[in-house]
Design a protein around this motif. Structure first.
Motif, mmCIF file in Angstrom:
data_model
loop_
_atom_site.group_PDB
_atom_site.id
_atom_site.type_symbol
_atom_site.label_atom_id
_atom_site.label_comp_id
_atom_site.label_asym_id
_atom_site.label_seq_id
_atom_site.Cartn_x
_atom_site.Cartn_y
_atom_site.Cartn_z
ATOM 1 N N GLU A 64 24.724 -12.165 -26.547
ATOM 2 C CA GLU A 64 25.826 -11.215 -26.530
ATOM 3 C C GLU A 64 27.126 -11.973 -26.722
ATOM 4 O OE1 GLU A 64 25.805 -7.602 -23.982
ATOM 5 O OE2 GLU A 64 27.588 -8.539 -23.077
ATOM 6 N N ARG A 66 31.140 -11.541 -26.334
ATOM 7 C CA ARG A 66 32.097 -10.716 -25.599
ATOM 8 C C ARG A 66 33.502 -11.077 -26.076
ATOM 9 N NH1 ARG A 66 28.854 -11.754 -19.962
ATOM 10 N NH2 ARG A 66 27.042 -10.480 -20.559
ATOM 11 N N PRO A 90 31.597 -5.875 -25.957
ATOM 12 C CA PRO A 90 30.340 -6.615 -25.985
ATOM 13 C C PRO A 90 29.577 -6.318 -27.287
ATOM 14 C CG PRO A 90 30.068 -4.639 -24.682
ATOM 15 C CD PRO A 90 31.497 -4.647 -25.176
ATOM 16 N N PRO A 92 25.880 -7.084 -28.409
ATOM 17 C CA PRO A 92 24.557 -7.659 -28.203
ATOM 18 C C PRO A 92 23.816 -7.775 -29.542
ATOM 19 C CG PRO A 92 24.577 -5.360 -27.521
ATOM 20 C CD PRO A 92 25.973 -5.700 -27.974
#
Length: 119
Positions: A64, A66, A90, A92
């Motif tokens: 992930e 961020r 975020p 992913p």
């Protein structure tokens, strides 16, 4: 870039320019929890000075990114609320072919974002 590795960049689509100064964290997500692999900030070109993961060091798994866009958007002069609509975005993603280069960019405005697997 060949031989694996992971890079990113951030574009401010509302202003039509690279997003400089965005803090980024890369996390590997496993069944035992999370492991932070990298922390960096975008440069004047909206990119990181070094790959997030060097060629040859990427492994298969879940990750992930961020992106701390809230501070960037405010500092760039966008009219954002308190709290901003977008703060930490975020993203992913999974790596199944670690021998291939992966590029995960973020296109952002105060009200939306998108991403894709780039080259």
């Amino acid at each position: 870039m060949s031989g694996g590795g992971l890079t990113t960049h951030v574009l401010d689509v509302a202003l039509g320019r690279p997003a400089a100064g965005v803090a980024i964290e890369l996390v590997r997500v496993g069944h035992d929890g999370e492991e932070t692999l990298a922390r960096t900030v975008t440069n004047a070109d909206g990119r990181t000075d070094e790959p997030l993961v060097a060629p040859g060091a990427l492994t298969a798994g879940r990750y992930e990114l961020r992106f701390a866009v809230g501070d960037y958007l405010r500092d760039a002069g966008h009219a954002v609320g308190k709290p901003p609509f977008l703060d930490v975005v975020p993203v992913p993603f999974g790596i199944s072919r670690p021998d291939e280069h992966h590029h995960v960019p973020l296109l952002v405005s105060p009200w939306s974002y998108s991403t894709y697997r780039g080259s």
